[in-house]
Design a protein around this motif. Structure first.
Motif, mmCIF file in Angstrom:
data_model
loop_
_atom_site.group_PDB
_atom_site.id
_atom_site.type_symbol
_atom_site.label_atom_id
_atom_site.label_comp_id
_atom_site.label_asym_id
_atom_site.label_seq_id
_atom_site.Cartn_x
_atom_site.Cartn_y
_atom_site.Cartn_z
ATOM 1 N N GLY A 134 -7.451 -3.006 20.391
ATOM 2 C CA GLY A 134 -6.457 -2.755 19.362
ATOM 3 C C GLY A 134 -7.176 -2.734 18.027
ATOM 4 O O GLY A 134 -8.248 -3.338 17.878
ATOM 5 N N TYR A 135 -6.617 -2.038 17.059
ATOM 6 C CA TYR A 135 -7.271 -1.886 15.753
ATOM 7 C C TYR A 135 -6.367 -2.462 14.658
ATOM 8 O O TYR A 135 -5.175 -2.152 14.612
ATOM 9 N N ILE A 136 -6.958 -3.277 13.794
ATOM 10 C CA ILE A 136 -6.223 -3.951 12.731
ATOM 11 C C ILE A 136 -6.738 -3.482 11.374
ATOM 12 O O ILE A 136 -7.953 -3.443 11.137
ATOM 13 N N LEU A 137 -5.825 -3.150 10.479
ATOM 14 C CA LEU A 137 -6.172 -2.831 9.098
ATOM 15 C C LEU A 137 -5.942 -4.049 8.214
ATOM 16 O O LEU A 137 -4.947 -4.770 8.373
ATOM 17 N N THR A 138 -6.849 -4.275 7.283
ATOM 18 C CA THR A 138 -6.696 -5.329 6.292
ATOM 19 C C THR A 138 -7.470 -4.915 5.045
ATOM 20 O O THR A 138 -7.949 -3.779 4.958
ATOM 21 N N ASN A 139 -7.609 -5.824 4.088
ATOM 22 C CA ASN A 139 -8.383 -5.539 2.880
ATOM 23 C C ASN A 139 -9.839 -5.974 3.037
ATOM 24 O O ASN A 139 -10.122 -6.992 3.683
ATOM 25 N N HIS A 140 -10.719 -5.237 2.392
ATOM 26 C CA HIS A 140 -12.141 -5.597 2.394
ATOM 27 C C HIS A 140 -12.349 -6.987 1.788
ATOM 28 O O HIS A 140 -13.122 -7.800 2.317
ATOM 29 N N HIS A 141 -11.665 -7.270 0.679
ATOM 30 C CA HIS A 141 -11.915 -8.547 0.004
ATOM 31 C C HIS A 141 -11.431 -9.747 0.813
ATOM 32 O O HIS A 141 -11.856 -10.877 0.566
#
Length: 358
Positions: free
Chosen positions: A93-100
């Motif tokens: 599964g693939y999760i998006l989040t923020n780099h910081h």
């Protein structure tokens, strides 16, 4: 006497006519109702229930895709935020989040909507766009969020932010607001970002979570909040269409390639830095001053020199280092752009071919 009788007859005729007209209108409205829109300050019970149902349905579509992201370095927690599953493929599964949220971490865990904690892997991240992609075992995925189209959003439309403000203790928190602005340009840390503005409450732990429309589709990734004593209720999200442009590279662990022109620059307003670099220019000009030109770069080949003031890329005004970087990154390696610059008080233009940034 005759005049009185005549007046009485006229009066009766007048009353009969009015009565007949009113009666006819009543009969017409009864059998031929007229549709009309009535605007009132109070919604009916049915309208309120319909609105609440739409919001509840939207939340239900996205809620279980949202995770709390915990970042660690040397077994010490160095930060937390939110994320959401946007895709499954094979056994991942693939999760998006923020780099910081995950920057500098050597271990990343996510807390699912049922409070299970799972270690995940960082596939790729990009500091400039502030997005990162994590992978999780597919068997742990509760739900996959649907990515929408932020080009179709309207000012005033209802949106919902889901995330973990202030950490895992408040995971799965939901706030509601409206679209307050589209294509806002905000500057932070010498970076200009195009964002969606909302008045939905967004706090640091919300970073990386989804901003959802009433169809339950993700239209943005909440990233930052402008919070000062003077300004409240201004949250921001990275438009999901911008994320789509880069996410494929990050899934593969590839670095996002951007063009470079091979120069170091100083804002014309930064008199101290200009002095320290022994550069004398008319500081009333708006733009960026070239402090150094690398050998063999695009700028040198095009003819730019130290002390030149860049004022435009094509028709886009360059007013600061941030705007120079923003407009430069709208182009691709191999593109040729027209640069407007000032040298010795005179405005000039030249064509410059962009190369890949090292």
């Amino acid at each position: 006497m005759k005049d009185r009788k005549r007046l009485f007859k006229y009066f009766l005729a007048y009353v009969f006519t009015i009565f007949s007209a009113v009666f006819a209108v009543i009969i017409y409205l009864k059998y031929f109702p007229v549709e009309s829109k009535v605007i009132t300050e109070k919604k009916t019970v049915n309208e309120t229930k319909l609105s609440e149902t739409a919001i509840e349905d939207a939340i239900d579509k996205a809620y279980d895709s949202v995770v709390t992201v915990e970042s660690y370095k040397n077994n010490q927690n160095i930060g937390s935020g939110s994320g959401f599953v946007y895709k499954t493929d094979g056994n991942k599964g693939y999760i998006l989040t923020n780099h910081h949220v995950i920057d500098s971490a050597d271990k990343i865990e996510v807390i699912l909507s049922d409070n299970e904690t799972v270690e995940v892997k960082l596939l790729g991240s990009d500091e400039y766009t502030d997005i990162a992609v994590l992978s999780i075992d597919k068997s742990k995925v509760k739900k996959v969020a649907t990515l929408g189209d932020n080009d179709n959003i309207n000012l005033g439309s209802t949106v919902i932010a889901i995330g973990s403000p202030m950490g895992s203790d408040y995971s799965g928190s939901i706030t509601r607001g409206i679209i307050s602005g589209k294509d806002r340009m905000i500057e932070t840390d010498s970076i200009i970002a195009k964002v969606i503005q909302t008045d939905a409450a967004i706090n640091p732990g919300n970073s990386g979570g989804p901003l959802v429309n009433l169809a339950g589709e993700v239209i943005g990734i909440t990233s930052m909040k402008l919070a000062t004593e003077e300004i409240e209720g201004m949250g921001f999200a990275i438009p999901i269409n911008d994320v789509k442009n880069y996410v494929t590279y990050l899934e593969k662990g590839e670095e996002i390639k951007r063009p470079s022109i091979g120069i170091s620059v100083i804002n014309t307003s930064d008199r101290y830095s200009l002095y320290m670099n022994n550069i004398s220019v008319n500081t009333s000009e708006t733009g960026v001053v070239i402090a150094k030109v690398e050998s063999g770069c695009s700028a040198e080949k095009a003819g730019l020199k130290k002390g030149d003031i860049i004022t435009k890329f094509d028709d886009n005004k360059v007013t600061s280092i941030s705007t120079l970087r923003y407009y430069l990154y709208q182009y691709k390696t191999g593109d040729t752009i027209k640069v407007t610059y000032i040298r010795d008080g005179k405005e000039n233009t030249l064509d410059m071919k962009l190369i890949e940034k090292d």
